[in-house]
Scaffold this active site. Structure first.
Site, PDB file in Angstrom:
ATOM      1  CG  HIS A  31      -5.123  16.338   5.182  1.00  0.00           C
ATOM      2  ND1 HIS A  31      -6.264  16.258   6.311  1.00  0.00           N
ATOM      3  CD2 HIS A  31      -5.647  17.186   4.802  1.00  0.00           C
ATOM      4  CE1 HIS A  31      -6.978  16.936   6.512  1.00  0.00           C
ATOM      5  NE2 HIS A  31      -6.523  17.545   5.268  1.00  0.00           N
ATOM      6  CG  ASP A  45       5.501  -8.412   0.124  1.00  0.00           C
ATOM      7  OD1 ASP A  45       4.520  -8.835  -1.244  1.00  0.00           O
ATOM      8  OD2 ASP A  45       6.002  -8.786   0.993  1.00  0.00           O
ATOM      9  NE  ARG A  84      -2.179 -13.074   7.226  1.00  0.00           N
ATOM     10  CZ  ARG A  84      -2.965 -14.512   7.010  1.00  0.00           C
ATOM     11  NH1 ARG A  84      -2.128 -14.666   5.249  1.00  0.00           N
ATOM     12  NH2 ARG A  84      -3.983 -15.076   7.233  1.00  0.00           N
ATOM     13  CE1 TYR A 124       4.319 -11.567   7.673  1.00  0.00           C
ATOM     14  CE2 TYR A 124       6.395 -12.570   8.009  1.00  0.00           C
ATOM     15  CZ  TYR A 124       5.201 -12.552   8.340  1.00  0.00           C
ATOM     16  OH  TYR A 124       4.462 -13.843   8.458  1.00  0.00           O
ATOM     17  N   GLY A 125       7.429  -7.189   3.485  1.00  0.00           N
ATOM     18  CA  GLY A 125       7.707  -6.219   2.842  1.00  0.00           C
ATOM     19  C   GLY A 125       7.088  -5.286   2.983  1.00  0.00           C
ATOM     20  CG  ASN A 126       3.024  -6.400   2.116  1.00  0.00           C
ATOM     21  OD1 ASN A 126       3.563  -6.145   0.982  1.00  0.00           O
ATOM     22  ND2 ASN A 126       3.281  -7.248   2.842  1.00  0.00           N
TER      23      ASN A 126
END
Length: 140
Positions: free
Chosen positions: A22, A30, A107, A129-131
């Site tokens: 946890h 991406d 970023r 920006y697909g992260n």
């Protein structure tokens, strides 16, 4: 193959998800993300979209309920976000329960978090920006 576990989840990814404690964080990136220069363990999931992997892992993965569990990169000044990317991720993550809010950070802050992540999963995602970062919670 195991019953009820998506074939999109590789044995390596399944092992990492099980080893995480946890508060540990994992990045689903991406295809353009500089994962190998970040430091943590890198898992390849070439050809898969982030949203498909999110939908596959969310039945197995408890999101943190004490700190924001979902983080994405904010657009660089002068750049624009495609809102459908976040919408697609939220839809994939809401398969089990309502999706928590997604926090956006700049970023370089995202890169700092990635360097400390438990693992980075590089996908075939082409969205700008697909992260997305997921913080693991305590399994009830």
């Amino acid at each position: 193959m195991l019953k009820t576990i998506s074939p999109l989840i590789s044995p390596e990814l399944l092992k990492v998800l099980a080893e995480m404690g946890h508060g540990d964080e994992i990045i689903f990136s991406d295809a353009h993300f500089p994962a190998h220069s970040m430091g943590p363990q890198v898992i390849r999931a070439d050809g898969l979209r982030v949203s498909d992997l999110l939908q596959a892992i969310i039945p197995l993965f408890e999101l943190d309920s004490y700190a924001p569990p979902l983080v994405m990169m904010a657009a660089v000044e002068g750049d624009a976000l495609d809102p459908t990317v976040e919408q697609c991720y939220r839809q994939a993550l809401s398969a089990q329960a309502p999706c928590p809010d997604i926090v956006r950070i700049d970023r370089f802050a995202f890169y700092d978090r990635a360097q400390k992540a438990f693992a980075i999963v590089i996908t075939g995602e082409r969205a700008k920006y697909g992260n997305i970062l997921l913080k693991k919670g305590v399994t009830p």
